[in-house]
Design a protein around this motif. Structure first.
Motif, PDB file in Angstrom:
ATOM      1  N   ASP A  39      10.927  47.241 -35.943  1.00  0.00           N
ATOM      2  CA  ASP A  39      10.032  46.125 -35.641  1.00  0.00           C
ATOM      3  C   ASP A  39       9.897  45.255 -36.882  1.00  0.00           C
ATOM      4  O   ASP A  39       8.945  45.368 -37.648  1.00  0.00           O
ATOM      5  CB  ASP A  39       8.669  46.655 -35.193  1.00  0.00           C
ATOM      6  N   LEU A  43       6.715  42.904 -37.128  1.00  0.00           N
ATOM      7  CA  LEU A  43       5.495  43.534 -37.622  1.00  0.00           C
ATOM      8  C   LEU A  43       5.530  43.671 -39.142  1.00  0.00           C
ATOM      9  O   LEU A  43       4.505  43.482 -39.804  1.00  0.00           O
ATOM     10  CB  LEU A  43       5.283  44.896 -36.966  1.00  0.00           C
ATOM     11  N   THR A  48       2.878  41.935 -41.571  1.00  0.00           N
ATOM     12  CA  THR A  48       2.148  42.752 -42.542  1.00  0.00           C
ATOM     13  C   THR A  48       2.213  42.120 -43.928  1.00  0.00           C
ATOM     14  O   THR A  48       1.211  42.087 -44.638  1.00  0.00           O
ATOM     15  CB  THR A  48       2.711  44.182 -42.575  1.00  0.00           C
ATOM     16  N   ASN A 100       0.773  52.213 -38.349  1.00  0.00           N
ATOM     17  CA  ASN A 100       2.170  52.170 -37.890  1.00  0.00           C
ATOM     18  C   ASN A 100       3.173  52.853 -38.814  1.00  0.00           C
ATOM     19  O   ASN A 100       4.372  52.767 -38.570  1.00  0.00           O
ATOM     20  CB  ASN A 100       2.597  50.706 -37.717  1.00  0.00           C
ATOM     21  N   LYS A 101       2.714  53.532 -39.854  1.00  0.00           N
ATOM     22  CA  LYS A 101       3.675  54.086 -40.812  1.00  0.00           C
ATOM     23  C   LYS A 101       4.549  55.187 -40.224  1.00  0.00           C
ATOM     24  O   LYS A 101       5.655  55.402 -40.694  1.00  0.00           O
ATOM     25  CB  LYS A 101       2.972  54.580 -42.065  1.00  0.00           C
ATOM     26  N   ALA A 104       5.393  55.195 -36.917  1.00  0.00           N
ATOM     27  CA  ALA A 104       6.012  54.705 -35.693  1.00  0.00           C
ATOM     28  C   ALA A 104       7.068  53.632 -35.922  1.00  0.00           C
ATOM     29  O   ALA A 104       7.961  53.461 -35.111  1.00  0.00           O
ATOM     30  CB  ALA A 104       4.934  54.146 -34.754  1.00  0.00           C
ATOM     31  N   VAL A 105       6.970  52.902 -37.008  1.00  0.00           N
ATOM     32  CA  VAL A 105       7.883  51.789 -37.274  1.00  0.00           C
ATOM     33  C   VAL A 105       8.782  52.148 -38.455  1.00  0.00           C
ATOM     34  O   VAL A 105       8.308  52.610 -39.495  1.00  0.00           O
ATOM     35  CB  VAL A 105       7.099  50.490 -37.572  1.00  0.00           C
ATOM     36  N   MET A 143       8.157  51.016 -42.324  1.00  0.00           N
ATOM     37  CA  MET A 143       6.788  50.540 -42.512  1.00  0.00           C
ATOM     38  C   MET A 143       6.122  51.233 -43.695  1.00  0.00           C
ATOM     39  O   MET A 143       5.350  50.609 -44.426  1.00  0.00           O
ATOM     40  CB  MET A 143       5.958  50.752 -41.246  1.00  0.00           C
TER      41      MET A 143
END
Length: 121
Positions: free
Chosen positions: A13, A16, A20, A45-46, A48-49, A52
């Motif tokens: 992503d 995102l 950020t 989100n660390k 999940a992405v 990130m």
């Protein structure tokens, strides 16, 4: 019960990641949002992405470094008169580096914040 093979698919992503990085400009609007909003996005989100965690740590290191530069720079103006240079340096970092790294995040590259102190590894 023990999980032997845990395959977690991280999503890519880049938008995102760019958002950020650009939320750091909330400092100029609210005075405190440039630290809080990226921190919330990073922590949420660390896991999940993809990448990130790397970008979030870099953003937090930059924000904490800018705060440290300002805290040291203001009394240095009164004591030595050279603190203004530190404040100008912090201002240039706060203006330029989020855009540079937002472009890098858009291209899928790793962030590189010049002049930051690595407090979060």
């Amino acid at each position: 019960m023990e999980i032997i093979n845990q395959n977690i698919a991280l999503r890519e992503d880049r938008q995102l990641l760019v958002i950020t990085h650009l939320t750091q400009y909330l400092y100029f609007v609210t005075g405190f949002g440039g630290l809080i909003v990226p921190l919330v996005l990073w922590l949420a989100n660390k896991d999940a992405v993809h990448r990130m965690d790397e970008h979030g740590k870099s953003i937090m290191n930059l924000q904490l470094s800018i705060i440290l530069y300002v805290v040291i720079g203001i009394p240095s103006i009164l004591l030595f008169g050279l603190g203004i240079l530190l404040l100008i340096f912090a201002g240039i970092l706060a203006l330029i580096m989020p855009v540079v790294n937002a472009v890098k995040a858009s291209n899928g590259e790793s962030p590189s914040y010049f002049g930051t102190i690595r407090m979060i590894a």
